[in-house]
Scaffold this active site. Structure first.
Site, PDB file in Angstrom:
ATOM      1  N   TYR A  73       0.863  -1.191   0.000  1.00 12.78           N
ATOM      2  CA  TYR A  73       0.000   0.000   0.000  1.00 12.78           C
ATOM      3  C   TYR A  73       0.887   1.224   0.000  1.00 12.78           C
ATOM      4  CZ  TYR A  73      -3.362   3.509   1.683  1.00 12.78           C
ATOM      5  OH  TYR A  73      -4.147   4.630   1.820  1.00 12.78           O
ATOM      6  N   ASP A 125       9.301   2.994  -1.176  1.00  9.58           N
ATOM      7  CA  ASP A 125       8.315   3.687  -0.345  1.00  9.58           C
ATOM      8  C   ASP A 125       8.684   3.403   1.115  1.00  9.58           C
ATOM      9  OD1 ASP A 125       4.661   3.557   0.040  1.00  9.58           O
ATOM     10  OD2 ASP A 125       6.267   4.500   1.207  1.00  9.58           O
ATOM     11  N   LYS A 134       5.130   9.611   8.191  1.00  8.02           N
ATOM     12  CA  LYS A 134       5.020   9.073   9.545  1.00  8.02           C
ATOM     13  C   LYS A 134       6.080   9.618  10.513  1.00  8.02           C
ATOM     14  CE  LYS A 134       2.748   4.969   7.694  1.00  8.02           C
ATOM     15  NZ  LYS A 134       1.374   4.990   8.229  1.00  8.02           N
TER      16      LYS A 134
HETATM   17  P1  KE4 Z   1      -0.567   8.582   4.346  1.00 11.14           P
HETATM   18  O1  KE4 Z   1      -1.128   9.255   3.107  1.00 11.14           O
HETATM   19  O2  KE4 Z   1      -1.631   7.774   5.064  1.00 11.14           O
HETATM   20  O3  KE4 Z   1       0.186   9.529   5.255  1.00 11.14           O
HETATM   21  O4  KE4 Z   1       0.560   7.539   3.848  1.00 11.14           O
HETATM   22  C1  KE4 Z   1       0.215   6.557   2.896  1.00 11.14           C
HETATM   23  C2  KE4 Z   1       1.191   5.406   3.005  1.00 11.14           C
HETATM   24  C3  KE4 Z   1       2.177   5.294   2.045  1.00 11.14           C
HETATM   25  N1  KE4 Z   1       3.084   4.290   2.098  1.00 11.14           N
HETATM   26  C4  KE4 Z   1       3.049   3.372   3.099  1.00 11.14           C
HETATM   27  C5  KE4 Z   1       4.071   2.280   3.122  1.00 11.14           C
HETATM   28  C6  KE4 Z   1       2.061   3.454   4.114  1.00 11.14           C
HETATM   29  O5  KE4 Z   1       2.029   2.522   5.096  1.00 11.14           O
HETATM   30  C7  KE4 Z   1       1.107   4.483   4.064  1.00 11.14           C
HETATM   31  C8  KE4 Z   1      -0.011   4.610   5.092  1.00 11.14           C
HETATM   32  N2  KE4 Z   1      -0.119   3.530   6.021  1.00 11.14           N
HETATM   33  C9  KE4 Z   1      -1.453   3.319   6.548  1.00 11.14           C
HETATM   34  C10 KE4 Z   1      -1.455   2.129   7.514  1.00 11.14           C
HETATM   35  N3  KE4 Z   1      -0.541   1.111   7.257  1.00 11.14           N
HETATM   36  C11 KE4 Z   1      -1.967   4.535   7.206  1.00 11.14           C
HETATM   37  C12 KE4 Z   1      -3.185   4.315   8.068  1.00 11.14           C
HETATM   38  C13 KE4 Z   1      -4.438   4.822   7.403  1.00 11.14           C
HETATM   39  O6  KE4 Z   1      -4.615   4.613   6.180  1.00 11.14           O
HETATM   40  O7  KE4 Z   1      -5.240   5.432   8.138  1.00 11.14           O
END
Ligand code: KE4
Length: 431
Positions: free
Chosen positions: A145, A240, A268
Site C-alpha cells: 500500500y 516507499d 510518519k
Molecule cells: P498517508 O497518506 O496515510 O500519510 O501515507 C500513505 C502510506 C504510504 N506508504 C506506506 C508504506 C504506508 O504505510 C502508508 C499509510 N499507512 C497506513 C497504515 N498502514 C496509514 C493508516 C491509514 O490509512 O489510516
C-alpha cells in the site's frame, strides 16, 4: 469487561457527520468487527480511550510515535513554534534543518521535497519518475500500500503479472491500465514483466519491508535483484519508506539491507505525528522538479514550521547510539513471546520483525507475499485482537497491518503484554 459506553456514544454521533464515523477507513475497526474506540489522549507507550481505559499502544498512530506519545521534547518544540506561527507559506530555516537531517541519515537522498502525507510523497514520486523517463507504466507489488493516489489504488488481477484493474470506483480504467502488479518477493515475475513491457515502464515502487499486509520482510536478495533488474531495464526504483523510514534503521530499509533506490518516499516518523511526508533523490533527479525543472509539484502546507519543528524533535534522538538495537530487541522479544504463548495452547503462530516493526500471524509458516498472508487465520486474529484489548493492549485493528515498538515501551510493558497474551490465548482455547 472494559466499559466502552462513551466511545459508543461518540461513534454514534460521529457517524452523523463523518463518513463511517472516521477520517480514515482502517480506523473504523471493519477489519476486526465491532465499534472503534475513541482515543482521548496518549502518553509514552499508552493511549487512553474516552471511557478512561488505558492501553499499551502498538499502533502508534500507524508509525509516527517512535519516541512514544507526547514526548516532552516534541511537545515543547511544537508549543514553542506555535507561538511563533504555524505556517508562513514561505521558506523557513526549519525546512532546511529537517532536510539536512534526512539527507544525513539517508545518503541516497541528496535533495528533499516535503509534502503533507505519505500519499502526496508517493504520488509525487510517481510523477517525477514518469516525467524523468517519459514513460507511463508503473509496477507495484500486490499487497503493498502506497497511499490512495489513483495510480496506486490498483490491485493485481489474477495471475502473476497483469494489467491493473481499478481497486476503487473513481479510478479511471485508462489510468489503471498503466499500473502493473507482481507478487511481492518474486523477482522472476518482475523480470518477466519488465521484459514483456520493455520501454513502457517508468518505475517500480515497493515497500522495502512490506508493512501493509502485516510485516512481511523481503526474502534473501530480493531487494538486490529488484535493484539489478531496474538498472538493467533503465527503470527507476522507488522505495516507499513512508513506514520503514527511520523505523527499521536510522537510514531506513535501504541502510538495513544495503540496497539504494533512485527515489525514496518518507512519512510518519519524520513528522513525529504532525502531517509530514517527503520524497527525495539525487540532486540531478530532483532538479527535474519545479521550480528548477518542468515537473510540477506544490503544496500550501509543505514544510510548514510547526510540522518541521515536530519532525526535528522526533528525529534528533534517533541519531543516538543504541536506539535501534533497543527497538529491534524489544520488537523481537515481544513477537517471540506472543508466538510461544500461542503455540503453548496449540495455535499455529509465527512472527516477523525488522527493526521496530513486527507482526504475529496465525499461520504455520512465515508469509512471503499477500497470498500467504490471506491464507492465515483471520478469524483467530480477530479474537486475539479483542482479547488483547480487553486485557489493556491496543493492537492494529486489522490482520493486514504491522505493530510498532517505541522507545517508551520498556520491560514492564512487554511483560504486561505477554501476560495479556497468555490470558487471551487461554480464553480462546477454552471458548
Ligand atoms: P498517508 O497518506 O496515510 O500519510 O501515507 C500513505 C502510506 C504510504 N506508504 C506506506 C508504506 C504506508 O504505510 C502508508 C499509510 N499507512 C497506513 C497504515 N498502514 C496509514 C493508516 C491509514 O490509512 O489510516
Amino acid at each position: 469487561m472494559l466499559a466502552h459506553n462513551k466511545s459508543k456514544q461518540l461513534f454514534d454521533r460521529a457517524q452523523n457527520v463523518l463518513v463511517g464515523g472516521v477520517n480514515s477507513p482502517v480506523r473504523a475497526f471493519r477489519g476486526v468487527g465491532g465499534d472503534p474506540l475513541f482515543i482521548e489522549r496518549a502518553q509514552g507507550p499508552h493511549v487512553f480511550d474516552a471511557d478512561g481505559n488505558q492501553y499499551i499502544d502498538y499502533v502508534q498512530t500507524w508509525g509516527p510515535a517512535i519516541l512514544g506519545h507526547a514526548h516532552p521534547d516534541v511537545v515543547a518544540a511544537i508549543v514553542e513554534q506555535a507561538g511563533r506561527g504555524t505556517s508562513f507559506g514561505a521558506p523557513c530555516t526549519l525546512e532546511i534543518e529537517l532536510a539536512e537531517l534526512v539527507s544525513q541519515a539517508v545518503p541516497s537522498v541528496e535533495k528533499v521535497r516535503f509534502v503533507s502525507s505519505g500519499t502526496e510523497a508517493t504520488m509525487s514520486a510517481l510523477r517525477l519518475a514518469r516525467g524523468v523517463t517519459g514513460r507511463d507504466g508503473i509496477v507495484k507489488c500486490e499487497g503493498c500500500y502506497h497511499g490512495h493516489a489513483d495510480s496506486l489504488l490498483v490491485k493485481a488481477g489474477s495471475g502473476v503479472s497483469t494489467l491493473g484493474l481499478p481497486d476503487s470506483p473513481g479510478v479511471p480504467a485508462d489510468l489503471a491500465k498503466h499500473t502493473y502488479n507482481v507478487p511481492y518477493n518474486d523477482a522472476d515475475a518482475l523480470e518477466k514483466l519488465l521484459a514483456d513491457a520493455q520501454g513502457k515502464i517508468a518505475c517500480v515502487i515497493l515497500e522495502p519491508v512490506a508493512g501493509n499486509m502485516g510485516c512481511v520482510p523481503p526474502t534473501n536478495n530480493y531487494l538486490r535483484k529488484v535493484r539489478e533488474l531496474c538498472t538493467a531495464h533503465d527503470v527507476m526504483l522507488i522505495f516507499d519508506e513512508v513506514m520503514t523510514g527511520f523505523r527499521v534503521a536510522l537510514g531506513g530499509a535501504q541502510a538495513h539491507f544495503g540496497v539504494k533506490p533512485d527515489i525514496t518516499c518518507f512519512g510518519k516518523v519524520i513528522g513525529g505525528g504532525l502531517p509530514v511526508g517527503a520524497f527525495g533523490a539525487s540532486a540531478n533527479v530532483m532538479s527535474q522538479l519545479a521550480p528548477e525543472g518542468p515537473i510540477y509539484q506544490a503544496g500550501t502546507l509543505s514544510g510548514n514550521p510547526l510540522a518541521m519543528a515536530a519532525g526535528l524533535a522526533t528525529l534528533k534522538p534517533l541519531f543516538d547510539n543504541g536506539v535501534y538495537e533497543q527497538l529491534s530487541a524489544h520488537a523481537t522479544q515481544l513477537w517471540r513471546g506472543i508466538v510461544e504463548r500461542a503455540q503453548d495452547v496449540g495455535f499455529d503462530a509465527v512472527g516477523t520483525s525488522v527493526g521496530s516493526m513486527f507482526s504475529v500471524f496465525f499461520a504455520d509458516a512465515v508469509p512471503h507475499n499477500f497470498q500467504d498472508v490471506k491464507a492465515s487465520n483471520a478469524e483467530r486474529f480477530k479474537k486475539f485482537f479483542w482479547g488483547m484489548l480487553e486485557h489493556g493492549v491496543y493492537l492494529a485493528p486489522s490482520a493486514f497491518e504491522s505493530g510498532f515498538m517505541s522507545l517508551a515501551h520498556g520491560e514492564q510493558e512487554i511483560a504486561k503484554t505477554l501476560a495479556a497474551a497468555e490470558k487471551t490465548f487461554a480464553a480462546m482455547k477454552s471458548a
